[in-house]
Design a protein around this motif. Structure first.
Motif, PDB file in Angstrom:
ATOM      1  N   GLN A  42      37.056  50.840  -7.539  1.00 42.99           N
ATOM      2  CA  GLN A  42      38.331  51.260  -6.393  1.00 42.99           C
ATOM      3  C   GLN A  42      36.741  51.783  -5.653  1.00 42.99           C
ATOM      4  N   PRO A  43      36.655  51.348  -3.999  1.00 36.51           N
ATOM      5  CA  PRO A  43      36.065  51.838  -3.079  1.00 36.51           C
ATOM      6  C   PRO A  43      36.762  53.105  -2.798  1.00 36.51           C
ATOM      7  N   GLY A  44      35.738  54.190  -1.867  1.00 36.03           N
ATOM      8  CA  GLY A  44      36.563  55.600  -1.541  1.00 36.03           C
ATOM      9  C   GLY A  44      36.620  56.439  -2.869  1.00 36.03           C
ATOM     10  N   LEU A  45      37.203  55.960  -4.245  1.00 30.79           N
ATOM     11  CA  LEU A  45      37.235  57.078  -5.189  1.00 30.79           C
ATOM     12  C   LEU A  45      36.521  56.793  -6.107  1.00 30.79           C
ATOM     13  N   GLY A  46      36.342  55.827  -6.811  1.00 31.05           N
ATOM     14  CA  GLY A  46      35.775  55.588  -7.728  1.00 31.05           C
ATOM     15  C   GLY A  46      34.734  53.712  -7.873  1.00 31.05           C
ATOM     16  N   PHE A  47      33.578  53.816  -7.468  1.00 29.85           N
ATOM     17  CA  PHE A  47      33.090  52.801  -7.197  1.00 29.85           C
ATOM     18  C   PHE A  47      31.776  52.878  -7.933  1.00 29.85           C
ATOM     19  N   LYS A  48      31.408  51.411  -8.843  1.00 27.18           N
ATOM     20  CA  LYS A  48      29.658  51.357  -9.368  1.00 27.18           C
ATOM     21  C   LYS A  48      29.617  50.510  -8.852  1.00 27.18           C
ATOM     22  N   ASP A  49      28.000  50.576  -8.194  1.00 31.35           N
ATOM     23  CA  ASP A  49      27.594  49.228  -7.000  1.00 31.35           C
ATOM     24  C   ASP A  49      25.551  49.133  -7.519  1.00 31.35           C
ATOM     25  N   GLY A  50      25.645  49.058  -9.301  1.00 33.44           N
ATOM     26  CA  GLY A  50      24.258  48.902  -9.202  1.00 33.44           C
ATOM     27  C   GLY A  50      24.598  49.704 -10.578  1.00 33.44           C
ATOM     28  N   GLU A  51      23.353  50.685 -10.123  1.00 42.86           N
ATOM     29  CA  GLU A  51      23.366  52.364 -10.904  1.00 42.86           C
ATOM     30  C   GLU A  51      23.881  53.548  -9.646  1.00 42.86           C
ATOM     31  N   ASN A  52      24.878  53.339  -9.034  1.00 41.68           N
ATOM     32  CA  ASN A  52      25.138  53.991  -7.718  1.00 41.68           C
ATOM     33  C   ASN A  52      26.144  54.082  -8.015  1.00 41.68           C
ATOM     34  N   TYR A  53      27.119  55.540  -8.210  1.00 44.25           N
ATOM     35  CA  TYR A  53      28.463  55.674  -8.323  1.00 44.25           C
ATOM     36  C   TYR A  53      29.387  56.454  -7.016  1.00 44.25           C
TER      37      TYR A  53
END
Length: 276
Positions: A45-56
């Protein structure tokens, strides 16, 4: 007014968020004691809860980090856990997570099986449209194509209550709806306003879309807790601190930048409810 006080605290907000991100002992709960804490969020959920690799990233993530710090946990003690909407109660009941920040609306039926702290945000169903659209509310959607996700009741609510002639489109996810709207086959997307703002804030869509800003429901986002948790008061204190020192406002602006989104000033920032 509280909103004015928050705006005046913008400088303090940046510092507070930096401290939240870097970790360190907190004073709100003080129960870290070297252990980890498992926090459920949305991963998609971009802008709210988003996982990109090891980044949140996202507003929910920023609030969760701030609260965790106040409870005595540094960022590297947080174990992020994917919390899909359909699994949230089960995850709390089975102690798979310690708390959940995942656009989790507080409802009476949910309170029968889990506890809530907060709310930390009050959302409302709204519309996302192209920047040059003449749509100003759900009443303008007759003979227009409205998109929501498969299984959601949001779009049907618009058709049943506001615009009987709306053409409903269902896609697997909101990102797919926005992609279709960028291609001109969809006129509007509907769900909670802050979810829409998070989608519109993504780099691929910068400057293309806007949240109409006429919410027609009220959703109190709470922190989900296992039934009988003793953390509610400490979490509410942390949320209140985040609001009062401006970090809440900064987190919201950072995660909705470029969308023109403004939360409902009558309900935001919220006041956490008393713990039962």
């Amino acid at each position: 007014m509280r909103k004015t006080r928050i705006a005046l605290a913008a400088a303090a907000a940046a510092t507070a968020l930096t401290l939240s991100a870097c970790g360190g002992g907190g004073t709100g709960g003080g129960d870290g004691d070297g252990d980890s804490i498992r926090i459920g969020i949305k991963f998609d959920q971009p802008g709210l809860g988003f996982k990109d690799g090891e980044n949140y990233t996202g507003f929910d993530v920023d609030v969760a980090k701030f609260v965790a710090q106040e409870l005595g946990y540094s960022e590297n003690q947080i174990e992020w856990v994917s919390a899909p909407s359909a699994n949230r109660e089960t995850m709390l009941q089975n102690n798979q997570v310690d708390m959940i920040f995942a656009t989790y609306s507080i409802t009476d039926s949910r309170k029968e099986v889990v506890d809530f702290a907060g709310p930390y945000f009050v959302a409302g169903q709204d519309l996302l449209v192209a920047n040059d659209s003449d749509i100003t509310g759900p009443e303008d959607l007759n003979e227009r194509n409205l998109c929501s996700v498969t299984g959601s009741t949001s779009a049907q609510k618009v058709k049943d209550t506001y615009a009987e002639g709306t053409n409903l489109q269902e896609l697997p996810g909101y990102a797919e709806c926005v992609t279709q709207m960028s291609g001109g086959t969809i006129d509007a997307v509907t769900t909670d306003d802050i979810i829409l703002a998070g989608l519109a804030a993504q780099p691929a869509y910068q400057g293309q879309f806007k949240v109409v800003g006429a919410p027609f429901s009220e959703e109190n986002y709470g922190v989900g807790l296992p039934k009988g948790s003793d953390r509610c008061e400490a979490i509410n204190e942390a949320i209140t601190k985040m609001i009062e020192d401006g970090a809440w406002e900064t987190a919201l602006q950072t995660n909705t930048e470029g969308t023109g989104y403004e939360p409902n000033a009558d309900t935001n920032p919220p006041t956490p409810a008393a713990c039962s």
